[in-house]
Every structure is written in C-alpha cells, then in structure tokens.
Design a protein around this motif. Structure first.
Motif, PDB file in Angstrom:
ATOM      1  N   SER A 115      58.053  72.558  14.676  1.00 32.57           N
ATOM      2  CA  SER A 115      56.878  72.385  15.515  1.00 32.57           C
ATOM      3  C   SER A 115      55.643  72.102  14.660  1.00 32.57           C
ATOM      4  O   SER A 115      55.554  72.563  13.514  1.00 32.57           O
ATOM      5  CB  SER A 115      56.654  73.660  16.329  1.00 32.57           C
ATOM      6  OG  SER A 115      55.343  73.731  16.834  1.00 32.57           O
ATOM      7  N   GLU A 131      52.997  73.544  14.882  1.00 35.07           N
ATOM      8  CA  GLU A 131      52.380  74.842  14.627  1.00 35.07           C
ATOM      9  C   GLU A 131      53.094  75.635  13.545  1.00 35.07           C
ATOM     10  O   GLU A 131      52.583  76.659  13.078  1.00 35.07           O
ATOM     11  CB  GLU A 131      52.365  75.677  15.925  1.00 35.07           C
ATOM     12  CG  GLU A 131      51.552  75.073  17.052  1.00 35.07           C
ATOM     13  CD  GLU A 131      50.088  74.972  16.684  1.00 35.07           C
ATOM     14  OE1 GLU A 131      49.533  75.945  16.125  1.00 35.07           O
ATOM     15  OE2 GLU A 131      49.489  73.908  16.947  1.00 35.07           O
ATOM     16  N   ALA A 132      54.281  75.216  13.145  1.00 34.97           N
ATOM     17  CA  ALA A 132      55.084  75.980  12.191  1.00 34.97           C
ATOM     18  C   ALA A 132      54.440  75.991  10.808  1.00 34.97           C
ATOM     19  O   ALA A 132      53.704  75.078  10.430  1.00 34.97           O
ATOM     20  CB  ALA A 132      56.495  75.391  12.107  1.00 34.97           C
ATOM     21  N   LEU A 184      61.523  77.894  19.315  1.00 34.10           N
ATOM     22  CA  LEU A 184      60.114  77.510  19.285  1.00 34.10           C
ATOM     23  C   LEU A 184      59.802  76.536  18.146  1.00 34.10           C
ATOM     24  O   LEU A 184      58.664  76.078  18.021  1.00 34.10           O
ATOM     25  CB  LEU A 184      59.235  78.757  19.155  1.00 34.10           C
ATOM     26  CG  LEU A 184      59.178  79.663  20.395  1.00 34.10           C
ATOM     27  CD1 LEU A 184      58.406  80.936  20.083  1.00 34.10           C
ATOM     28  CD2 LEU A 184      58.545  78.924  21.578  1.00 34.10           C
ATOM     29  N   GLY A 185      60.783  76.226  17.314  1.00 33.74           N
ATOM     30  CA  GLY A 185      60.572  75.301  16.224  1.00 33.74           C
ATOM     31  C   GLY A 185      59.673  75.857  15.137  1.00 33.74           C
ATOM     32  O   GLY A 185      58.997  75.101  14.426  1.00 33.74           O
ATOM     33  N   LEU A 186      59.654  77.190  14.984  1.00 29.99           N
ATOM     34  CA  LEU A 186      58.874  77.809  13.924  1.00 29.99           C
ATOM     35  C   LEU A 186      59.756  78.048  12.708  1.00 29.99           C
ATOM     36  O   LEU A 186      60.969  77.828  12.758  1.00 29.99           O
ATOM     37  CB  LEU A 186      58.251  79.106  14.434  1.00 29.99           C
ATOM     38  CG  LEU A 186      57.255  78.928  15.585  1.00 29.99           C
ATOM     39  CD1 LEU A 186      56.721  80.270  16.065  1.00 29.99           C
ATOM     40  CD2 LEU A 186      56.112  78.002  15.190  1.00 29.99           C
ATOM     41  N   LEU A 220      55.750  78.378  24.768  1.00 30.95           N
ATOM     42  CA  LEU A 220      55.878  76.942  24.999  1.00 30.95           C
ATOM     43  C   LEU A 220      54.762  76.437  25.899  1.00 30.95           C
ATOM     44  O   LEU A 220      54.256  75.320  25.725  1.00 30.95           O
ATOM     45  CB  LEU A 220      57.243  76.636  25.619  1.00 30.95           C
ATOM     46  CG  LEU A 220      58.456  76.819  24.689  1.00 30.95           C
ATOM     47  CD1 LEU A 220      59.752  76.685  25.474  1.00 30.95           C
ATOM     48  CD2 LEU A 220      58.407  75.817  23.545  1.00 30.95           C
ATOM     49  N   GLY A 238      51.259  76.963  23.727  1.00 32.42           N
ATOM     50  CA  GLY A 238      51.130  76.293  22.441  1.00 32.42           C
ATOM     51  C   GLY A 238      50.803  77.251  21.311  1.00 32.42           C
ATOM     52  O   GLY A 238      50.372  76.839  20.230  1.00 32.42           O
TER      53      GLY A 238
END
Length: 339
Positions: free
Chosen positions: A27, A29-30, A104-106, A241, A244
């Motif tokens: 993500s 944000e990661a 969450l793609g972190l 999600l 954000g």
C-alpha cells in the motif's frame, strides 16, 4: 539482480529485488524497508534479508524474548499448562498483527518485528510490576520504555528506528503515538489478543462464568475465542480500508473499550487479582531495595552504563521472570528452615 542456480528450479530473490517488490505491491501507506531511517550504528545491508526482517530475527533470538515464557500475563506464576504467558501472548499478538498487515498491504516484517518486541521489557507479575516499580522513578515506570532500553542498551540489537518506535508506542496511553501504520497495527493486535485470551484464562480459573460476560460483547463478537479474534480483526481491516489509515469500526471499538473496563473491574482488579497484586508488589520492592543496598550483587550485564544504583536495580529486577523473582526473594528473605 535475481539469479537461478544450476540444475534447479529454486529462484534466489535478493534483498534489492524484494525491496523493489515491496514498492510495487504494498500500500502507499506502508513503511518500506528500503526507506528505513536506519539504525543507531550503521551496518552494511544483508544480502538476503530486508532491514525489518533482520530486526524480527534479532528479537526472536534474543535472551529477553526467551524470558517471556516464564512471565505472567494475568495470573501470578500459573500452575496450569494452558494459562497464557507473556510469550504465548506475544506470539498471538504477532499472528494477529500479521493477519491484518497482509490484507491491508502494510509491511508484514515490520509489523512482526514490533509485535515480537513489544513486551520484551515487561516486568515480572504483569502490569502489577509497573505499579511496583513506579515509585522508584519520576512519573510512571513503563514497560514500553523498558523494552526500548533493553533492546537498545542492556541487550543491544541495533534495531531500526521504525521497529523501536513501534515498540515505544505500542501501548494506547503513550504519546506521541506510533509514526508508522505498522505500529498502530501492534496497538490493535495487542488489545485484541489480551482481551480474548484473558477471558479464556478467567473462565478457566473460575474467576468468571460464561453468563458473567456482557451481552453486548457476545452480541458484537460472538463466542469467546476464535470468533472474537476474527470479529475484531475484520473490524480493523474493514474500517482501515475505508479510512485509509489504521482504525477500527467505531461501534466495535466502543464495545471493546467497555469490555476492557469490565475486565479491569472483574478480573484485573478483582478480589483474586488484588490479593496477587499485593504479594507481587511486596516481592518486587523487596528485591529492588535489596539491590539498591547491595549494588555489587547486580550482574555485570546490568551495569554497562552510567545508570545509578536504583536504575541498575530496576533494570535487573524488571528483567526477571516470575519464578526467578519468587525463588530469589525466598532465598534472600525467607532462609531455609523458616516457615
């Protein structure tokens, strides 16, 4: 550059290639391994592992991590085989953290490192140990601060700034909050883990009965155990999600907070907890006072900087397991032959 070894289908992914995969797949944000703020002492990068994977591995192999197996979660030095210890709690926090980080793609490795290290500085006898040690310091003695000190000074692992920051701020009362979303995941994972497994322990110990559980908690989360964990994890994933940023469904967060209050009233500060609390405070303060008066008895590994006698005594006692603290207290204050 990736390369394939001769006569095999095994494919080597170098650290650089995997860092590039993070950029492509995680993500926005990661926290990216390649963009870490680094370590206190600069090191050459590992050929295979990212910076956060190295943190994870160092914590997992540390002495502080091994000591968690004999540290209390709720009940003092429990005899039963199935009561949660600080080690099993930590492993559950790590699993829950990873279960949220991946969808969450972190950064999974950073989340894992923070979760594995978050309680390494915890005192014996659970949060009672914090109450016992606070009078010796200005303000409040915090296991989160001690975890950072332990991993940076007492058993220096030279962890990345991001891992130490997440460990520092894993508790909800700590300000400023974590600087990474992975640090926030550890906050939620910690609370989800301890509320769900502490209920199980309280039911097993007979401190609570199934009918004692608040109806709103059962309605919101389902049956205690895996259903609770799944409900809370989903509430974090779904709200994060939408927002954000790492967050939890507001209505679920309210119920979780109310249930935490219930646990403090009925379990953590209940009659059994209060009796055990007084005994634990007595043991810890006796030991700290003893080592302040006998500084030469503090092991050399706890005398490695310019900390004063009180600080070194706190470092030593806070690192003890429940059983070691009890055995040492008996040997110092209840000589053999005295009932």
């Amino acid at each position: 550059v990736s390369r394939t070894t001769k006569n095999t289908d095994m494919h080597l992914r170098t650290r650089e290639e995997r860092e590039e995969i993070e950029r492509e797949l995680l993500s926005p944000e990661a926290t990216l391994s390649a963009e870490s703020k680094g370590r206190a002492v600069e090191e050459p990068p590992d050929e295979y592992r990212t910076a956060f994977e190295r943190d994870r591995d160092r914590i997992l192999h540390s002495k502080a991590f091994r000591r968690l197996k004999h540290k209390t979660q709720v009940f003092l030095n429990p005899e039963g085989d199935h009561f949660v210890t600080r080690l099993t709690h930590t492993l559950q926090v790590t699993q829950i953290g990873r279960a949220m980080a991946v969808p969450l793609g972190l950064n999974e490795a950073l989340t894992e490192a923070i979760c594995l290290g978050h309680d390494t500085g915890h005192s014996p006898f659970g949060h009672t140990g914090e109450d016992a040690l606070s009078p010796y310091v200005d303000g409040e003695w915090l296991h989160s601060q001690q975890s950072v000190r332990l991993l940076s000074v007492l058993e220096p692992l030279n962890l990345t700034w991001e891992t130490l920051d997440g460990i520092r701020a894993h508790s909800w009362k700590i300000e400023p909050p974590p600087n990474t979303p992975e640090g926030y995941l550890c906050r939620f994972a910690d609370r989800i883990a301890y509320l769900t497994h502490d209920v199980d322990d309280a039911l097993r110990a007979g401190v609570l009965a199934r009918d004692d559980l608040p109806a709103e908690a059962v309605d919101a989360f389902g049956e205690p155990g895996s259903e609770w964990i799944d409900s809370m994890v989903r509430a974090v994933i779904e709200e994060s999600l939408e927002q954000g940023r790492v967050a939890m469904r507001p209505e679920m967060l309210v119920v979780m907070s109310r249930f935490r209050d219930f646990m403090f009233e009925r379990v953590y500060l209940g009659p059994l907890g209060e009796r055990q609390k007084h005994a634990a405070i007595w043991v810890i303060r006796d030991l700290v006072d003893y080592f302040v008066e006998h500084p030469a008895d503090v092991p050399e590994s706890y005398r490695i900087d310019d900390t004063d006698a009180t600080g070194r005594a706190i470092d030593y006692v806070s690192g003890m397991t429940d059983r070691f603290a009890l055995r040492l207290h008996d040997s110092l204050f209840r000589p053999e032959g005295i009932a």
